[in-house]
Design a protein around this motif. Structure first.
Motif, short mmCIF file in Angstrom:
data_model
loop_
_atom_site.label_atom_id
_atom_site.label_comp_id
_atom_site.label_asym_id
_atom_site.label_seq_id
_atom_site.Cartn_x
_atom_site.Cartn_y
_atom_site.Cartn_z
N TRP A 176 9.80 -15.80 7.64
CA TRP A 176 11.20 -15.68 7.01
C TRP A 176 12.11 -15.04 7.66
CZ3 TRP A 176 12.61 -17.99 2.37
CH2 TRP A 176 11.71 -18.13 1.45
N ARG A 177 12.03 -14.10 8.35
CA ARG A 177 12.84 -13.44 9.53
C ARG A 177 13.08 -14.38 10.47
NH1 ARG A 177 13.42 -7.85 9.64
NH2 ARG A 177 15.13 -8.52 11.21
N ALA A 217 15.41 -16.94 9.08
CA ALA A 217 16.90 -16.30 8.75
C ALA A 217 17.73 -16.11 9.95
CB ALA A 217 16.57 -15.14 8.05
N CYS A 261 11.60 -15.91 -7.18
CA CYS A 261 12.93 -15.38 -6.48
C CYS A 261 14.00 -16.08 -7.24
CB CYS A 261 12.76 -15.76 -5.01
SG CYS A 261 14.33 -15.57 -4.32
N ARG A 310 15.64 -13.03 -0.56
CA ARG A 310 17.03 -12.47 -0.43
C ARG A 310 16.97 -11.56 0.52
NH1 ARG A 310 21.00 -12.24 -3.95
NH2 ARG A 310 19.88 -13.32 -5.66
N MET A 311 15.82 -10.80 0.86
CA MET A 311 16.03 -9.97 2.12
C MET A 311 16.33 -10.42 3.39
SD MET A 311 12.63 -7.52 0.94
CE MET A 311 12.68 -7.05 2.73
N THR A 312 15.90 -11.88 3.59
CA THR A 312 15.91 -12.65 4.96
C THR A 312 17.02 -13.55 4.75
OG1 THR A 312 14.11 -13.86 4.14
CG2 THR A 312 13.92 -11.81 5.33
N ALA A 342 11.29 -10.83 -3.63
CA ALA A 342 12.49 -10.22 -3.16
C ALA A 342 12.55 -10.58 -1.67
CB ALA A 342 12.27 -8.77 -3.06
N LEU A 369 16.72 -16.87 -6.08
CA LEU A 369 17.42 -17.72 -5.34
C LEU A 369 16.72 -19.08 -5.31
CD1 LEU A 369 18.45 -15.53 -2.22
CD2 LEU A 369 20.01 -16.69 -3.65
N ASN A 394 18.77 -15.08 2.26
CA ASN A 394 19.67 -14.87 1.21
C ASN A 394 20.55 -16.08 1.01
OD1 ASN A 394 20.91 -13.30 -0.72
ND2 ASN A 394 22.82 -12.58 1.00
N ARG A 395 20.08 -17.34 0.69
CA ARG A 395 20.57 -18.70 0.43
C ARG A 395 19.67 -19.11 -0.76
NH1 ARG A 395 23.15 -16.38 4.05
NH2 ARG A 395 24.02 -17.60 6.00
#
Length: 419
Positions: free
Chosen positions: A96-97, A100, A175, A136-138, A133, A177, A140-141
């Motif tokens: 995920w990171r 992103a 999530c 959204r933490m990574t 979460a 999102l 955020n789309r």
């Protein structure tokens, strides 16, 4: 179908570039383009992805080069659970990171803000990470994706099933999102919707049926070696595809001098077989190469077939497609290829593949690993008869409609509207 202006931007994200992943990636790219979107692709091989998407678009996108931007995403790694799984809590979070970070760089390079992130293989971003979460933490789309291996939802309730469900990471789909997800195996939609509270749609298992300008070299070789015999074929020599059973059937057909030829093409996954099985398969390959076994093509040194069109060229040599998988619950692109070229299948009864073959009558099903039943099924399919001696009358056209690009685009269109 209504379309969106190029201002609508979709990011496709896949950290795997093996098997049919490039094909799925290109099909989604082309579909979003036809809906008017701008596509940012993140994958391990951007050049390959761009060329495959151009082929999938079939020159129908006049401004293709302006609306596609491919970027390198490092490939995903196996888990630290002895490499047995696709992810673990750390590696899945890192995906995920990484997605992103790469997406941010792509947005900066293109000057575009992504409206929707779509994962053609969502599984890589769920395993062992049941925390809503994280997206959204990574990223955020707003995001969605195609979930391929969802068969744990078919298990009977138990403590073990509950623990497995937690490990699969499906809670992450809760999530806010998330815009809902797609699945290829429609049998478990209801329990997934109850768990996630999100919409779950049955996506078509779309395939690429393009052919090269001239037959692929191996396709010509198979036809030459078959010399008019009926070809029973398998591409991708993983253990789960039932290759050992196919070879047992081929051996019996040779003993009986039947006019059948068996083609085992594609990459041989040697590590999936035991040392004893590897020795046996190496011996079979030597005997086939020398001509001692004259009804089989099997080259364990062959690698992955480079282009989807070449894959299809080989597939069109088959009179019967082998889909008698073992220990496998999911959908298979083999059925889509077979329907595209009106080729009947031999499949394992039960699970998604068997369910579809029986429902569309696109072949016959057998008990898992049963070579005697497989032998008889091939005979019947070649005669055009089912197990009750009725005409088989395969409904390939309905399969193509249900798993075609038009239906895929309707589903993606609704996602874009909600982004």
């Amino acid at each position: 179908m209504s379309t969106f202006p190029p201002a609508k931007t979709v990011a496709l994200v896949d950290p795997l570039w093996i098997g049919h992943h490039p094909m799925y990636f290109s099909q989604f790219t082309a579909a979003f383009l036809r809906l008017g979107a701008f596509v940012i692709g993140l994958c391990p091989d951007p050049a390959d992805a761009l060329q495959a998407a151009r082929t999938a678009a079939q020159d129908t996108i006049a401004d293709f080069d302006r609306r596609v931007s491919m970027h390198h995403l490092p490939g995903g790694k196996r888990s630290w659970f002895r490499g047995r799984f696709e992810g673990d809590p750390l590696r899945t979070f890192q995906r995920w990171r990484r997605a992103a970070d790469t997406l941010f760089e792509a947005e900066q390079a293109t000057g575009r803000k992504v409206d929707l992130v779509f994962f053609p293989y969502l599984d890589s971003y769920l395993r062992f990470l049941p925390f809503p979460a994280v997206p959204r933490m990574t990223l955020n789309r707003p995001w969605s994706g195609l979930y391929l291996r969802n068969h744990h939802h078919g298990e009977k309730p138990s403590l073990k099933a509950s623990l497995r469900l937690l490990a699969k990471g499906d809670d992450l789909i809760r999530c806010p999102l998330s815009r809902g997800i797609g699945v290829l195996d429609e049998r478990f939609i209801a329990p997934m919707q109850r768990l996630t509270g999100k919409s779950v749609h049955a996506f078509p298992d779309v395939t690429d049926s393009s052919l090269p300008a001239k037959p692929y070299t191996l396709a010509e070789e198979i036809r030459r070696k078959a010399a008019g015999r009926k070809v029973i074929g398998l591409i991708g020599l993983e253990r789960r595809k039932g290759m050992l059973n196919l070879l047992r059937v081929a051996d019996r057909a040779r003993e009986l001098r039947l006019p059948w030829y068996f083609a085992c093409a594609g990459r041989f996954e040697r590590g999936e077989y035991s040392a004893e099985e590897q020795a046996l398969l190496d011996a079979v390959a030597r005997r086939a190469a020398s001509g001692e076994i004259d009804n089989l093509h099997f080259d364990p040194s062959a690698g992955r077939i480079p282009e989807e069109a070449d894959f299809n060229s080989i597939f069109t040599t088959f009179d019967v497609a082998w889909a008698a998988y073992e220990g496998f619950e999911g959908s298979s692109g083999t059925l889509g290829k077979a329907a595209a070229f009106d080729i009947p299948c031999i499949a394992t009864a039960g699970e998604c593949i068997g369910h579809r073959v029986e429902g569309y009558r696109t072949g016959l099903t057998i008990p898992e690993g049963d070579s005697d039943r497989a032998f008889e099924a091939i005979r019947r399919v070649l005669d055009g008869r089912d197990w009750q001696d009725r005409p088989l009358e395969s409904d390939f056209a309905r399969f193509r409609d249900d798993h075609g690009t038009a239906r895929l685009e309707r589903l993606l269109d609704s996602l874009l509207r909600g982004a």
